[in-house]
Motif scaffolding. Structure first.
Motif, PDB file in Angstrom:
ATOM      1  N   GLY A  57       0.815  -1.203   0.000  1.00 52.71           N
ATOM      2  CA  GLY A  57       0.000   0.000   0.000  1.00 52.71           C
ATOM      3  C   GLY A  57       0.844   1.245   0.000  1.00 52.71           C
ATOM      4  N   LEU A  58       0.165   2.374   0.169  1.00 57.77           N
ATOM      5  CA  LEU A  58       0.819   3.681   0.224  1.00 57.77           C
ATOM      6  C   LEU A  58       0.804   4.168   1.660  1.00 57.77           C
ATOM      7  N   VAL A  59       1.983   4.442   2.199  1.00 56.90           N
ATOM      8  CA  VAL A  59       2.096   4.918   3.571  1.00 56.90           C
ATOM      9  C   VAL A  59       3.087   6.061   3.630  1.00 56.90           C
ATOM     10  N   GLN A  60       3.066   6.768   4.749  1.00 54.39           N
ATOM     11  CA  GLN A  60       4.037   7.845   4.966  1.00 54.39           C
ATOM     12  C   GLN A  60       5.297   7.293   5.622  1.00 54.39           C
ATOM     13  N   GLY A  76       6.076 -15.176  -6.434  1.00 51.80           N
ATOM     14  CA  GLY A  76       4.789 -14.549  -6.554  1.00 51.80           C
ATOM     15  C   GLY A  76       4.842 -13.404  -7.557  1.00 51.80           C
ATOM     16  N   ARG A  77       3.720 -12.749  -7.733  1.00 53.94           N
ATOM     17  CA  ARG A  77       3.636 -11.643  -8.701  1.00 53.94           C
ATOM     18  C   ARG A  77       3.986 -10.303  -8.085  1.00 53.94           C
ATOM     19  N   GLY A  78       4.062 -10.241  -6.785  1.00 51.76           N
ATOM     20  CA  GLY A  78       4.493  -9.018  -6.136  1.00 51.76           C
ATOM     21  C   GLY A  78       3.354  -8.158  -5.621  1.00 51.76           C
ATOM     22  N   THR A  79       3.695  -7.311  -4.659  1.00 49.39           N
ATOM     23  CA  THR A  79       2.761  -6.327  -4.111  1.00 49.39           C
ATOM     24  C   THR A  79       3.502  -5.002  -3.973  1.00 49.39           C
ATOM     25  N   GLN A  80       2.847  -3.928  -4.368  1.00 55.75           N
ATOM     26  CA  GLN A  80       3.494  -2.609  -4.403  1.00 55.75           C
ATOM     27  C   GLN A  80       3.506  -1.983  -3.013  1.00 55.75           C
ATOM     28  N   VAL A  81       4.656  -1.502  -2.611  1.00 52.15           N
ATOM     29  CA  VAL A  81       4.799  -0.713  -1.392  1.00 52.15           C
ATOM     30  C   VAL A  81       5.335   0.656  -1.797  1.00 52.15           C
ATOM     31  N   THR A  82       4.619   1.696  -1.420  1.00 51.60           N
ATOM     32  CA  THR A  82       5.038   3.062  -1.722  1.00 51.60           C
ATOM     33  C   THR A  82       5.091   3.842  -0.426  1.00 51.60           C
ATOM     34  N   VAL A  83       6.251   4.447  -0.171  1.00 53.06           N
ATOM     35  CA  VAL A  83       6.454   5.221   1.050  1.00 53.06           C
ATOM     36  C   VAL A  83       6.697   6.673   0.662  1.00 53.06           C
ATOM     37  N   SER A  84       5.821   7.532   1.106  1.00 55.61           N
ATOM     38  CA  SER A  84       5.962   8.950   0.780  1.00 55.61           C
ATOM     39  C   SER A  84       6.730   9.674   1.876  1.00 55.61           C
ATOM     40  N   MET A 111       7.230  -4.692   8.368  1.00 51.29           N
ATOM     41  CA  MET A 111       8.101  -3.587   7.989  1.00 51.29           C
ATOM     42  C   MET A 111       7.774  -2.380   8.850  1.00 51.29           C
ATOM     43  N   ASN A 112       8.717  -1.980   9.660  1.00 48.51           N
ATOM     44  CA  ASN A 112       8.551  -0.828  10.544  1.00 48.51           C
ATOM     45  C   ASN A 112       9.488   0.299  10.108  1.00 48.51           C
ATOM     46  N   SER A 113       9.186   1.491  10.576  1.00 48.24           N
ATOM     47  CA  SER A 113      10.031   2.663  10.286  1.00 48.24           C
ATOM     48  C   SER A 113      10.341   2.765   8.799  1.00 48.24           C
ATOM     49  N   LEU A 114       9.308   2.677   8.005  1.00 53.35           N
ATOM     50  CA  LEU A 114       9.493   2.670   6.556  1.00 53.35           C
ATOM     51  C   LEU A 114      10.082   3.983   6.070  1.00 53.35           C
ATOM     52  N   LYS A 115      10.904   3.878   5.031  1.00 49.10           N
ATOM     53  CA  LYS A 115      11.566   5.025   4.437  1.00 49.10           C
ATOM     54  C   LYS A 115      11.181   5.113   2.957  1.00 49.10           C
ATOM     55  N   PRO A 116      11.283   6.288   2.370  1.00 49.17           N
ATOM     56  CA  PRO A 116      10.967   6.411   0.940  1.00 49.17           C
ATOM     57  C   PRO A 116      11.786   5.442   0.071  1.00 49.17           C
TER      58      PRO A 116
END
Length: 123
Positions: A10-13, A114-122, A83-88
């Motif tokens: 997903g999309l997270v900060q 697998g086919r993958g999953t999108q991770v987006t960090v803003s 996944m903690n303390s995510l970075k861009p």
């Protein structure tokens, strides 16, 4: 044969947490080493973490050590990546993979993906 399906992206900060899951088909899941890899746009696929069949051993890329945790539940045929303390710079498509052999960090050692999953960090 093993089929893998990732979820939880997903999309997270920056600073947030996500937990990725990878559900595996097949009755022999517990015999596989499982790994997580990621690929950012324009970059090669890179190793993130791996866990052996019994969960007694894990290995992490230096870039995620101390922030990410890999685990597995053989009764549920599922491997997780907390996944903690995510970075861009963690932004990427995350793939899980299965390997019949020992704990490995090389992508070419893994037989099933697998086919993958999108991770987006803003930021």
């Amino acid at each position: 044969q093993v089929q893998l399906v990732e979820s939880g992206g997903g999309l997270v900060q920056a600073g947030a947490s996500l937990r990725l899951s990878c559900a595996a088909s097949g009755r022999t899941f517990s015999s596989y080493t499982m790994g997580w890899f990621r690929q950012a746009p324009g970059k090669e696929r890179e190793f993130v973490a791996a866990i052996n069949w019994s969960a007694s051993s894990t290995v992490y890329a230096d870039s995620v050590k101390g922030r990410f945790t890999i685990s597995r539940d053989n009764a549920k045929n599922t491997v997780y990546l907390q996944m903690n303390s995510l970075k861009p710079e963690d932004t990427a498509v995350y793939f899980c993979a299965a390997n019949k052999g020992p704990l490995m960090t090389l992508a070419r050692a893994y037989e099933y993906w697998g086919r993958g999953t999108q991770v987006t960090v803003s930021s």
